[in-house]
Scaffold this motif. Structure first.
Motif, PDB file in Angstrom:
ATOM      1  N   VAL A   1     -31.226 -11.704 -10.958  1.00 28.37           N
ATOM      2  CA  VAL A   1     -30.431 -10.979 -10.260  1.00 28.37           C
ATOM      3  C   VAL A   1     -29.120 -10.988 -10.773  1.00 28.37           C
ATOM      4  CG1 VAL A   1     -31.879 -10.917  -8.033  1.00 28.37           C
ATOM      5  CG2 VAL A   1     -30.175 -12.660  -8.612  1.00 28.37           C
TER       6      VAL A   1
ATOM      7  N   LEU B   1     -26.855  -4.783  -4.395  1.00 30.69           N
ATOM      8  CA  LEU B   1     -28.211  -5.189  -4.580  1.00 30.69           C
ATOM      9  C   LEU B   1     -28.732  -6.504  -4.013  1.00 30.69           C
ATOM     10  CD1 LEU B   1     -28.734  -3.946  -8.147  1.00 30.69           C
ATOM     11  CD2 LEU B   1     -28.844  -2.430  -6.230  1.00 30.69           C
ATOM     12  N   VAL B   2     -27.693  -7.426  -4.236  1.00 33.62           N
ATOM     13  CA  VAL B   2     -28.114  -8.856  -3.756  1.00 33.62           C
ATOM     14  C   VAL B   2     -27.055  -9.595  -3.349  1.00 33.62           C
ATOM     15  CG1 VAL B   2     -28.084  -9.907  -5.966  1.00 33.62           C
ATOM     16  CG2 VAL B   2     -29.414 -10.778  -4.319  1.00 33.62           C
TER      17      VAL B   2
ATOM     18  N   SER C   1     -32.747  -5.705  -3.795  1.00 34.29           N
ATOM     19  CA  SER C   1     -33.330  -6.457  -4.801  1.00 34.29           C
ATOM     20  C   SER C   1     -34.126  -7.670  -4.420  1.00 34.29           C
ATOM     21  CB  SER C   1     -32.565  -6.872  -5.912  1.00 34.29           C
ATOM     22  OG  SER C   1     -31.753  -5.855  -6.473  1.00 34.29           O
TER      23      SER C   1
ATOM     24  N   ALA D   1     -38.099  -8.485  -4.746  1.00 31.73           N
ATOM     25  CA  ALA D   1     -38.848  -9.522  -5.402  1.00 31.73           C
ATOM     26  C   ALA D   1     -39.610 -10.564  -4.274  1.00 31.73           C
ATOM     27  CB  ALA D   1     -37.767 -10.458  -5.719  1.00 31.73           C
TER      28      ALA D   1
ATOM     29  N   PHE E   1     -33.446  -6.871 -11.936  1.00 33.17           N
ATOM     30  CA  PHE E   1     -32.852  -5.763 -11.336  1.00 33.17           C
ATOM     31  C   PHE E   1     -31.680  -4.988 -11.934  1.00 33.17           C
ATOM     32  CE2 PHE E   1     -35.670  -8.367  -8.574  1.00 33.17           C
ATOM     33  CZ  PHE E   1     -36.521  -7.340  -8.035  1.00 33.17           C
TER      34      PHE E   1
ATOM     35  N   TYR F   1     -35.354   2.596  -7.254  1.00 36.18           N
ATOM     36  CA  TYR F   1     -35.579   2.161  -6.064  1.00 36.18           C
ATOM     37  C   TYR F   1     -34.369   2.399  -5.114  1.00 36.18           C
ATOM     38  CZ  TYR F   1     -33.479  -2.346  -7.213  1.00 36.18           C
ATOM     39  OH  TYR F   1     -32.561  -3.065  -7.547  1.00 36.18           O
TER      40      TYR F   1
ATOM     41  N   GLN G   1     -30.952   2.313  -9.632  1.00 38.98           N
ATOM     42  CA  GLN G   1     -31.138   0.882  -9.931  1.00 38.98           C
ATOM     43  C   GLN G   1     -32.770   0.970 -10.200  1.00 38.98           C
ATOM     44  OE1 GLN G   1     -28.990  -1.529 -10.404  1.00 38.98           O
ATOM     45  NE2 GLN G   1     -27.705   0.352 -10.404  1.00 38.98           N
TER      46      GLN G   1
ATOM     47  N   VAL H   1     -36.315  -1.988 -11.222  1.00 38.56           N
ATOM     48  CA  VAL H   1     -36.943  -3.083 -11.672  1.00 38.56           C
ATOM     49  C   VAL H   1     -37.276  -2.877 -13.252  1.00 38.56           C
ATOM     50  CG1 VAL H   1     -38.838  -4.767 -11.592  1.00 38.56           C
ATOM     51  CG2 VAL H   1     -38.219  -3.518  -9.658  1.00 38.56           C
TER      52      VAL H   1
END
Length: 210
Positions: A14, A21-22, A34, A38, A73, A90, A189, A191
C-alpha cells in the motif's frame, strides 16, 4: 487464486501517501478501500494478511522484482505494464493542485506559463499526466508525495500536485494554503500483480468486490 511467496500469508503493498486508498489507524491497523479489498482477499484465501507500507507508488513499482509483496494497489499506468498486470478498476480518484491562499489561480491552465514551477511525486500516475498537459510550466519532481509537499513549501514553488484527499490533509497542516476545487485528472485505481502472475487476476476480480 493468488500465488503467495510466503505460505499462509498474503502481502499487500500500500502507498500510505495516498489517503484516498488507505489510512493507518492509531492501533497500527489500516482502513480504506485498498485495506478492505486486501482483507477480503486474505479471508477468501484463508491466510494471514500483512500490509507492506511504502511512501509512494514509485517505491511499490521499484520493489516489483524484489519479492516484497504479492498484490499491490496502484493506478493502472501504461508505463508500469512492463512489469505489472492490473485488475479492472475498483475506484477512481481525482488529482488536483494545492497552492497558496493569496494566489488567483483556479485551474491547472492558470499555472501553465513560463517560469511557473509545480511540485510532483516522481513516478506517480498524475506526474505523467501533468507533464503531458503542460506546455510552459516546469514540473519539479521529488521522490515521494511528502517530499513534493515539503519542496513546494521550502522552495516557494507555485503549486504542488497530488491526490485530493492527501492534499486536503496537507492543507490542514499549514496556514495560508488553498486547494483548487477543479481537478485535472481522474485516475483509475486497480489491484496489481507481477506480470508473470497475471493469471491470478480473474480470481482477484471475482473476490475483490463487496
Amino acid at each position: 487464486m493468488i500465488r503467495t511467496s510466503q505460505p499462509g500469508t498474503l502481502r499487500a503493498a500500500v502507498n500510505i501517501a495516498n489517503r484516498a486508498l488507505v489510512q493507518a489507524n492509531p492501533d497500527g491497523s489500516f482502513k480504506g478501500p485498498s485495506a478492505d479489498i486486501a482483507i477480503r482477499l486474505a479471508a477468501q484465501l484463508a491466510v494471514d494478511l500483512r500490509f507492506v507500507v511504502y511512501q509512494s507508488a514509485a517505491q511499490i513499482y521499484a520493489a516489483t522484482d524484489r519479492d516484497e509483496w504479492d498484490i499491490a494497489f496502484l493506478a493502472s499506468d501504461p508505463q508500469r505494464r512492463d512489469r505489472l498486470a492490473f485488475s479492472i478498476p475498483y475506484l477512481t480518484i481525482q488529482a488536483t493542485l494545492l497552492t497558496r491562499a493569496d494566489r488567483s489561480e483556479t485551474a491547472l491552465a492558470d499555472f501553465d506559463r513560463a517560469g511557473a514551477r509545480i511540485a510532483a511525486a516522481r513516478g506517480a500516475a498524475y506526474e505523467q499526466i501533468l507533464r503531458g498537459m503542460l506546455q510552459s510550466a516546469e514540473v519539479v519532481a521529488f521522490d515521494t508525495p511528502a517530499a513534493s509537499f515539503r519542496g513546494f513549501l521550502d522552495h516557494r514553488l507555485d503549486a504542488v500536485v497530488g491526490i485530493r484527499q492527501s492534499l486536503e490533509a496537507n492543507a490542514s497542516s499549514e496556514i495560508g494554503l488553498r486547494l483548487l476545487q477543479d481537478g485535472f485528472a481522474s485516475i483509475e485505481q486497480c489491484v496489481a500483480v507481477p506480470i508473470d502472475h497475471a493469471t491470478d487476476l480473474p480470481w482477484i476480480e471475482r473476490h475483490m468486490a463487496v
